[in-house]
Motif scaffolding. Structure first.
Motif, short mmCIF file in Angstrom:
data_model
loop_
_atom_site.label_atom_id
_atom_site.label_comp_id
_atom_site.label_asym_id
_atom_site.label_seq_id
_atom_site.Cartn_x
_atom_site.Cartn_y
_atom_site.Cartn_z
N HIS A 15 10.41 14.65 17.26
CA HIS A 15 11.44 13.62 17.15
C HIS A 15 12.15 13.72 15.80
O HIS A 15 12.61 14.80 15.45
CB HIS A 15 10.83 12.24 17.42
N ASP A 40 11.33 4.31 16.95
CA ASP A 40 11.12 5.77 17.03
C ASP A 40 11.31 6.45 15.68
O ASP A 40 11.20 7.68 15.58
CB ASP A 40 12.00 6.41 18.12
N HIS A 41 11.55 5.64 14.63
CA HIS A 41 11.67 6.17 13.26
C HIS A 41 10.70 5.50 12.29
O HIS A 41 10.56 5.95 11.16
CB HIS A 41 13.10 6.00 12.75
N HIS A 79 15.27 15.35 17.01
CA HIS A 79 15.46 14.12 17.79
C HIS A 79 15.78 14.42 19.25
O HIS A 79 16.47 13.68 19.91
CB HIS A 79 16.55 13.25 17.15
N ASN A 93 23.01 8.73 20.88
CA ASN A 93 23.27 9.61 19.74
C ASN A 93 24.24 10.73 20.12
O ASN A 93 24.52 10.96 21.29
CB ASN A 93 21.96 10.24 19.25
N ASP A 150 19.92 8.97 12.62
CA ASP A 150 20.59 8.95 13.91
C ASP A 150 22.07 8.71 13.66
O ASP A 150 22.45 7.77 12.96
CB ASP A 150 20.03 7.83 14.78
N HIS A 169 16.41 4.15 9.36
CA HIS A 169 16.78 2.86 9.95
C HIS A 169 15.55 2.25 10.58
O HIS A 169 14.48 2.85 10.54
CB HIS A 169 17.95 2.99 10.94
ZN LIG Z 1 16.21 7.51 17.04
#
Ligand SMILES: [Zn+2]
Length: 246
Positions: free
Chosen positions: A30, A78-79, A212, A189, A160, A74
């Motif tokens: 990711h 998922d981050h 990602h 994205n 992103d 951010h």
């Molecule tokens: Zn993301």
């Protein structure tokens, strides 16, 4: 006298001996990367590890990472899913958008919030915060991060984002040598071919790593990323768990 001049020249040249030492970049799947400078200073960017379906089992133990800093582009899960546990396990400072960082359940001395244009030191590294075009709810705003190493080389993690015109300013001001470029497509994205357009239009790196993608079926898969980036001479298509010396 001549020997003294020669010695002075050697001493003046000595800081340059560190130039070009490789930066080790490990992709954990990711948008998660471990970046280790030649000096040993280590940062983890966007830690999504324990629940990341692409992170190899041998990289799931947060206690093994021990970074000097954690960078968050951010607030999306998922981050950031492992940001707080990794911060607690490592005592590392956590860098990101101020409004996001202040909301984290970590000691105040580990909070290192900033905003676009800000520069935050991590030992011998400087972290520059730059714009990204995305969301960041709850907390803060989307960022890209640029790590400046002691020898002046720079690594840009785009966060992103979609392509945006101010990428021209990022190139003008920072001219990143290594780019970790969001190419995940899907509904949120920029698509891989647009990421390639951003690369061709704005940047001249010595290495570019698309990221990602492939984490879930909703995102672009590796075939789509290879189609978009495969003929670029500086593109590195990585495998989760792989480390490159750049
Ligand atoms: Zn993301």
């Amino acid at each position: 006298m001549r020997a003294l001049v020669l010695l002075a020249g050697l001493l003046m040249a000595s800081p340059a001996l560190a130039d070009g030492q490789p930066v080790k970049v490990t992709w954990l799947g990711h948008a998660t990367f471990v970046v280790k400078a030649a000096s040993g200073t280590t940062v983890v960017i966007d830690p999504f590890i324990t629940g990341n379906p692409k992170t190899p089992a041998e990289h799931k133990d947060l206690k093994k990472l021990q970074p000097d800093a954690i960078l968050l582009t951010h607030s999306h899960q998922d981050h950031t899913a492992d940001a707080v546990p990794l911060a607690k396990a490592s005592k590392a400072k956590v860098i990101g958008a101020h409004d996001h960082i202040v909301s984290l359940d970590i000691p105040d001395e580990q909070k290192a919030g900033g905003n676009v244009g800000g520069v935050i030191a991590v030992k011998d590294l400087k972290v520059h915060l730059v714009p990204a075009m995305h969301g960041s709810s709850p907390g803060g705003r989307p960022l890209g991060v640029i790590i400046e190493f002691a020898d002046g080389r720079k690594l840009y993690h785009t966060g992103d984002t979609w392509i945006f015109g101010d990428m021209a300013l990022i190139q003008e001001f920072y001219a990143p040598d290594i780019i970790l470029m969001q190419a995940g497509g899907g509904p949120y994205n920029q698509q891989p071919d647009v990421a390639r357009k951003a690369l061709d239009r704005f940047f001249r790196p010595s290495a570019v790593v698309p990221m990602h993608y492939g984490t879930w079926p909703v995102l672009a898969d590796e075939a789509a990323v290879k189609k978009a980036f495969g003929d670029h001479p500086k593109a590195k298509i990585m495998t989760p768990g792989q480390t490159l010396s750049l």
